[in-house]
Motif scaffolding. Structure first.
Motif, PDB file in Angstrom:
ATOM      1  N   ILE A  22      15.385 -24.431   5.086  1.00 15.82           N
ATOM      2  CA  ILE A  22      16.331 -25.530   4.905  1.00 15.82           C
ATOM      3  C   ILE A  22      17.625 -25.144   5.597  1.00 15.82           C
ATOM      4  N   VAL A  52      21.562 -26.281   6.378  1.00 16.69           N
ATOM      5  CA  VAL A  52      22.661 -27.130   5.941  1.00 16.69           C
ATOM      6  C   VAL A  52      23.756 -27.049   6.988  1.00 16.69           C
ATOM      7  N   GLY A  93      21.799 -23.215   0.463  1.00 13.86           N
ATOM      8  CA  GLY A  93      21.744 -24.591   0.004  1.00 13.86           C
ATOM      9  C   GLY A  93      23.134 -25.177  -0.156  1.00 13.86           C
ATOM     10  N   ALA A  94      23.215 -26.486  -0.211  1.00 15.70           N
ATOM     11  CA  ALA A  94      24.503 -27.169  -0.344  1.00 15.70           C
ATOM     12  C   ALA A  94      25.228 -26.757  -1.622  1.00 15.70           C
ATOM     13  N   GLU A 150      23.069 -32.027   4.621  1.00 17.17           N
ATOM     14  CA  GLU A 150      21.722 -31.588   4.944  1.00 17.17           C
ATOM     15  C   GLU A 150      21.426 -31.892   6.406  1.00 17.17           C
ATOM     16  N   GLN A 151      20.729 -30.982   7.059  1.00 19.56           N
ATOM     17  CA  GLN A 151      20.343 -31.159   8.451  1.00 19.56           C
ATOM     18  C   GLN A 151      19.286 -32.258   8.526  1.00 19.56           C
TER      19      GLN A 151
END
Length: 85
Positions: A10, A12, A32-33, A74-75
């Motif tokens: 993931i 960000v 993560g965010a 988020e990408q």
């Protein structure tokens, strides 16, 4: 040997503006965010520097009192071609 990036990773997108600096600090992070947001909150509360690492292992350090704002997102996959939605 595959060069395709893992779909499970993931990314960000992080954008930080710094007081009295005209350009922004933009990078992708594997955190993560929520983790980034808590790191920003902790830096602002304590007055210590915000320290984050990008996906290439580079470390970004910004003094807490110089943070203008932090944008976390988020990408998203880039869609290319006709009919891309």
């Amino acid at each position: 040997m595959s060069t395709k990036k893992s779909d499970s990773a993931i990314k960000v997108q992080v954008r930080i503006t710094i007081a009295n600096v005209t350009s922004d600090l933009n990078f992708e992070s594997a955190l993560g965010a929520e983790q980034i947001q808590s790191a920003v909150n902790a830096a602002l509360k304590s007055g210590d520097a915000l320290v984050l690492e990008d996906i290439r292992g580079r470390v970004m350090m910004v003094p807490a009192d110089k943070i203008g704002f932090v944008e976390i997102g988020e990408q998203t996959d880039r869609r290319v071609g006709f009919g891309a939605q």
